[in-house]
Design an enzyme around this catalytic site. Structure first.
Site, PDB file in Angstrom:
ATOM      1  N   ASP A 246       1.158  -1.321  -0.139  1.00  0.00           N
ATOM      2  CA  ASP A 246       0.370  -0.017   0.285  1.00  0.00           C
ATOM      3  C   ASP A 246       1.206   1.071  -0.426  1.00  0.00           C
ATOM      4  O   ASP A 246       1.888   1.472   0.981  1.00  0.00           O
ATOM      5  CB  ASP A 246      -0.490  -0.127   1.150  1.00  0.00           C
ATOM      6  CG  ASP A 246      -1.921   1.796   1.463  1.00  0.00           C
ATOM      7  OD1 ASP A 246      -1.595   2.160   0.747  1.00  0.00           O
ATOM      8  OD2 ASP A 246      -2.885   1.040   2.060  1.00  0.00           O
ATOM      9  N   HIS A 247       0.795   1.952  -1.087  1.00  0.00           N
ATOM     10  CA  HIS A 247       2.385   2.779  -1.002  1.00  0.00           C
ATOM     11  C   HIS A 247       1.393   4.878  -0.565  1.00  0.00           C
ATOM     12  O   HIS A 247       1.858   5.636  -0.826  1.00  0.00           O
ATOM     13  CB  HIS A 247       1.818   3.290  -2.678  1.00  0.00           C
ATOM     14  CG  HIS A 247       3.032   4.193  -2.804  1.00  0.00           C
ATOM     15  ND1 HIS A 247       3.755   5.178  -1.854  1.00  0.00           N
ATOM     16  CD2 HIS A 247       3.864   4.136  -4.288  1.00  0.00           C
ATOM     17  CE1 HIS A 247       5.586   5.810  -3.286  1.00  0.00           C
ATOM     18  NE2 HIS A 247       5.079   4.738  -3.922  1.00  0.00           N
ATOM     19  N   ARG A 248       0.301   4.535   0.496  1.00  0.00           N
ATOM     20  CA  ARG A 248      -0.142   5.015   1.345  1.00  0.00           C
ATOM     21  C   ARG A 248       0.507   5.330   2.305  1.00  0.00           C
ATOM     22  O   ARG A 248       1.081   6.586   3.350  1.00  0.00           O
ATOM     23  CB  ARG A 248      -1.741   5.205   1.534  1.00  0.00           C
ATOM     24  CG  ARG A 248      -2.576   4.935   0.534  1.00  0.00           C
ATOM     25  CD  ARG A 248      -4.375   5.255   0.556  1.00  0.00           C
ATOM     26  NE  ARG A 248      -3.988   3.844   0.913  1.00  0.00           N
ATOM     27  CZ  ARG A 248      -5.453   3.354   1.731  1.00  0.00           C
ATOM     28  NH1 ARG A 248      -6.271   3.977   1.882  1.00  0.00           N
ATOM     29  NH2 ARG A 248      -5.915   1.807   1.763  1.00  0.00           N
TER      30      ARG A 248
END
Length: 460
Positions: free
Chosen positions: A432-434
């Site tokens: 998850d790039h967040r």
């Protein structure tokens, strides 16, 4: 595995209560008579997991008219993850079944009626008839109909139909329904597993053909028959359309939800010569390669807690206090991720024993919710099937999943300029790039590679 039935009481008001509502004076205490009010309870479809929106009735363990005591199993429900026995916490009689075996119902909808006494069964069955005629047990009306109903004044309910007789129990059905499912009690499944009895060959004597413990014991004592060479189970029905099972529906829903998460992927090549040698030494003690990979991953996550974090509300990080490694397992009709909890703190031998126990429970559909929904990092290993590399889809609510490919002999260049052969495997992490960035994954994979290439600490 058991759950509790959600029950709702429907009280039939006494004449005195009706007079009080109408404003009539109550009778004097000298003429007041004691009257026992009839009590009919609705049995609701329980929520057996946090992600469950509907359940499928696998079988009813009691027939209409049966007396039930508090704690007796009443129905087996297939949730999105497991089959679970559901118990009642009230005494009474199973008066009417509203949702028969093989059909589904939303969580919270009525699936049966429970009468407090035998005399109240006809009244309960009259109520059940009104359920079916009015569609109360079916799905709710469309929004436009609901709005119209709210705008119009309420109409008095129709009179209850005449009482109907108690229906006879349904005839026994085979344990393998459609050749794809074995209807058996959780204890019978565990007993069959311990004794090495194939449940597909057992005839059930319980309600609806359900296999109970005595059937497994009888099958074990029976003379062995010659096993035919051809498979007895039907093949895939080519050319037909088959609806999702409850578990397949849940997997589909989760995969669609994953599309809303901004993910990225990072690959890394790891040399496994030392890990392979360690595995050869300790596999006779029951250690599995899955447990070794889970242990190595957990040890690397200790040093990189951000890779063990998640974003669930789109606004914040959640740093997990435990390292729980979920491992994807394919089972009949679906996919589930049993969880090795606190994998960084458990020794490799205990971890391997726990993994075997979880896999056995998963294939028997006996996992408890905390055994499959508490993962903080997920492994998906197709290397055992010879797959050299692949990408995995991120499970909702987690930060990362690692796809593990097969370890294969590879021609590599050594530091002194020579050519050699080493066993190497490819791992690909979807994150998850967040909450996790490229540098975070790169550092994690470097640490994981060092642990696997020098695995002496894995056995501590």
């Amino acid at each position: 595995m058991t759950g509790l039935l959600h029950l709702h009481s429907t009280l039939l008001p006494s004449a005195s209560a009706l007079r009080r509502r109408a404003g009539a004076p109550a009778p004097s205490s000298s003429r007041r008579r004691c009257r026992v009010e009839a009590k009919i309870r609705e049995i609701f479809m329980p929520a057996l997991s946090s992600t469950m929106t509907e359940g499928k009735i696998v079988s009813w363990t009691a027939a209409e008219g049966d007396r039930l005591a508090k704690g007796d199993p009443v129905v087996v429900v297939e949730s999105d993850k497991a089959d679970m026995d559901v118990e009642t916490f009230h005494d009474g009689f199973l008066a009417a079944v509203l949702v028969p075996a093989g059909e589904s119902a939303p969580v919270g909808s009525a699936i049966a009626l429970l009468a407090e006494s035998e005399e109240e069964i006809p009244a309960a069955q009259s109520q059940a008839a009104s359920f079916s005629s009015s569609g109360a047990a079916a799905s709710p009306p469309p929004p436009q109909e609901t709005a119209a109903q709210e705008a119009s004044p309420p109409t008095p309910p129709p009179p209850s139909p005449a009482p109907i007789a108690v229906s006879a129990p349904a005839p026994p059905s085979p344990a393998a329904q459609g050749g794809a499912r074995v209807v058996a009690s959780p204890y019978a499944k565990k007993l069959a597993q311990d004794l090495g009895v194939d449940l597909f060959s057992v005839t059930g004597s319980g309600p609806g053909g359900r296999i109970v413990a005595k059937d497994v014991e009888a099958a074990l004592a029976a003379p062995k028959k010659a096993v035919p060479v051809a498979a007895a189970r039907p093949d895939v029905p080519l050319g037909s359309t088959v609806p999702f099972t409850t578990m397949q529906g849940a997997v589909s829903k989760n995969m669609v939800e994953s599309l809303a998460v901004p993910t990225f992927r990072v690959g890394y090549t790891i040399t496994t010569d030392a890990l392979d040698q360690l595995y050869k030494k300790i596999k006779l003690k029951g250690v599995t390669m899955t447990a070794l990979l889970a242990k190595a991953t957990a040890m690397a996550l200790v040093q990189h807690p951000v890779v063990n974090s998640s974003c669930r509300d789109g606004k914040s990080f959640t740093y997990s206090s435990s390292i729980n490694i979920a491992v994807a397992v394919a089972i009949d009709g679906g996919l589930i991720t049993p969880v090795l909890q606190d994998a960084d703190k458990v020794d490799i031998y205990s971890l391997s024993r726990k993994w075997k126990e979880l896999v056995d429970k998963a294939r028997a559909k006996q996992l408890q919710p905390h055994e499959y929904n508490s993962g903080t990092f997920t492994l998906s290993n197709l290397g055992m099937f010879g797959v050299d590399r692949f990408d995995a889809i991120l499970p909702p609510g987690t930060g990362a999943i690692m796809a593990v490919g097969a370890s294969q002999p590879t021609v590599v260049g050594t530091k002194d300029g020579r050519i050699g052969i080493k066993n190497q495997m490819q791992v690909n992490v979807t994150a998850d790039h967040r909450v996790i960035y490229g540098a975070d994954l790169a550092a994690f994979l470097q640490t994981l590679s060092k642990i696997i290439e020098d695995p002496k600490d894995l056995t501590f």
